[in-house]
Write a protein that holds these residues in place. Structure first.
Motif: not given
Length: 508
Positions: A117-127, A145-149
């Motif tokens: 979940f952390g990786g997917v959410l962070f990836c979405a924020g980066a895009i 990004l914060g959700f992913g972290i």
């Protein structure tokens, strides 16, 4: 009850379970520790892009004008903007909220799913940040990004402590902090080169580049093995025993396995573990779990790390010079964290806390004097000589080194409590820093120096040495302490009364 790090190898005081640091565990822990990259990359990247003129001109034109067009502006105040502050600090508020959810996901569904979940959410924020056209897209991207972290910071330290053999747990846990520092360094280097791209769109690569560490932790979560502790919590006892044999590198795991099962079963019987944590006899545990991450954020390190380019630019460095100075501090940060990995189980936690605190205090005093002498209170220094820049960067680097081998890696005590406290104060510092710099000027460094002094005194009087002491024997440490002994008793059994929460207070 949130899952937390520091799960002991078993439940009986003084036991030493057989096991080796196998190549399998080493590789697994290295891959898992890469989860810290997403946190580190964001810390490094956010300050860098906010010092890039094309980024400021597009999204924060008022800051751009104060920085480049209005030469009468006090340099302490050129970055003082509520919208710019929201861009930086929104991530940490989101991480705080997601860490609460992540603790439940980590416990009920396993550490791997939380990392995914952390990786997917962070990836979405980066895009979203990389393709941003308006400020609201930046803010929403930062929230993702914060959700992913929040998910990654909750699950990765726990995963590392459960996979590592007991005697190597301290060093392997610091691998998470090392990964954070590597992420900061990589971000600083990329900022330096992306800022030179013709056309002024390099900031998109800086923000969008966060997809790379996100993909690393996402793929890693899919290929990493689950921990025996997590399998036991979900009733997979046979699979957990076989996994324990493999990660320990020996067949004789019966004793450790039985203790893990017993601890898990006992924890299932506990009601209201958070309420138990508030009992008087857990006062030492709760105090350390809250105060150490609290003090960690008030060292002022986040001011240096996620505002490094902005800070260097404010004190008179050009854009290129400020980004390069951030690269230098990033290199020092990585090197000093490696020192901590080497020394934490040799010199002890208490020594590193005290030495690091004294080192940071001296450096903050020198930096305060240097900035105060040149900038005064009006924020107009005139021409800055080269030696001045060298002195400021040198002492900031010594300060960063002091943090990186003490309060940085040793501050990650209790992810379920620690991540919440950590993110609360990271958010507060990020939200207030630019306004505080504008109003307190060079006195801001004295503000953080005061807390460094307070926390060093606190460690000296109240933190016992826990080097080489299993978590099961921590009650003995508290009972022999001059102050905490008044709160604990002989019948304390954190693991039974606290359930999953009893595992919360791991060795410092």
């Amino acid at each position: 009850m949130p899952a937390v790090s520091g799960v002991p190898a078993g439940g009986v005081p003084g036991k030493a379970y057989p096991g080796n640091l196998t190549p399998y565990v080493t590789v697994t822990c290295i891959v898992a520790a890469m989860g810290g990259l997403i946190f580190g990359y964001d810390i490094g990247i956010s300050g860098g892009v906010t010092s890039m003129d094309p980024f400021l001109k597009k999204f924060f034109p008022s800051v751009y004008r104060k920085k480049n067009e209005d030469k009468s502006t006090n340099q302490y105040c050129q970055y003082d903007s509520e919208t710019l502050t929201m861009f930086t600090s929104s991530l940490y508020l989101a991480a705080l909220l997601s860490s609460i959810v992540a603790s439940t996901v980590t416990r009920k569904f396993g550490r791997k799913l939380s990392m995914l979940f952390g990786g997917v959410l962070f990836c979405a924020g980066a895009i979203l940040n990389g393709f941003a056209k308006a400020v609201w897209m930046l803010i929403v991207g930062r929230i993702l990004l914060g959700f992913g972290i929040g998910f990654a910071n909750q699950s990765v330290p726990l995963y590392l402590s459960e996979m590592a053999p007991y005697k190597y747990r301290g060093a392997l846990n610091i691998g998470f902090q090392l990964s954070i520092t590597i992420g900061i360094l990589v971000a600083n280097v990329l900022n330096y080169f992306f800022a030179k791209i013709e056309g002024g769109w390099g900031w998109r690569l800086s923000l969008g580049g966060a997809m790379v560490p996100a993909l690393i932790i996402t793929v890693g979560s899919l290929v990493l093995p689950d921990t025996p502790n997590s399998m036991i919590e979900r009733g997979q006892h046979d699979e957990a025993k076989e996994k324990l044999k493999r990660i320990r590198g020996v067949d004789d795991v019966e004793e450790e396995f039985c203790d893990l099962v017993a601890a898990s079963e006992a924890s299932q019987l506990v009601e209201n573990p958070w309420r138990n944590l508030l009992q008087r006899k857990y006062r030492p545990h709760l105090s350390m779990a809250i105060l150490i991450p609290f003090f960690q954020q008030l060292t002022g390190i986040n001011v240096i790390m996620f505002y490094a380019p902005v800070l260097f630019n404010t004190i008179g460095f050009g854009s290129d010079a400020s980004l390069m100075s951030a690269v230098i501090t990033g290199i020092v940060n990585v090197g000093a964290t490696m020192v901590s990995i080497y020394g934490v189980d040799r010199w002890g936690r208490r020594f590193l806390f005290l030495e690091g605190g004294a080192q940071m205090l001296i450096c903050q005093a020198v930096v305060t004097a240097a900035i105060g002498a040149k900038f005064g209170v009006d924020g107009n220094p005139g021409d800055l000589p080269k030696w001045y820049a060298i002195v400021v960067v040198l002492f900031i680097c010594i300060y960063v080194a002091g943090f990186a081998w003490s309060w940085g890696p040793l501050g990650w005590l209790v992810p379920s409590v620690n991540v919440c406290v950590n993110m609360i104060f990271t958010f507060v510092v990020a939200q207030a820093f630019l306004a505080m710099l504008c109003h307190m000027k060079f006195g801001l460094f004295l503000f953080f120096a005061f807390f460094v002094m307070v926390m060093t005194v606190f460690v000296y009087f109240f933190l016992p040495e826990t080097k080489g002491i299993p978590i099961e024997e921590m009650n003995r440490v508290w009972k022999t302490h001059w102050y905490w002994s008044r709160f604990v008793s002989d019948d304390n059994n954190p693991k039974v009364e606290m359930g999953k929460g009893g595992r919360a207070i791991k060795n410092v």
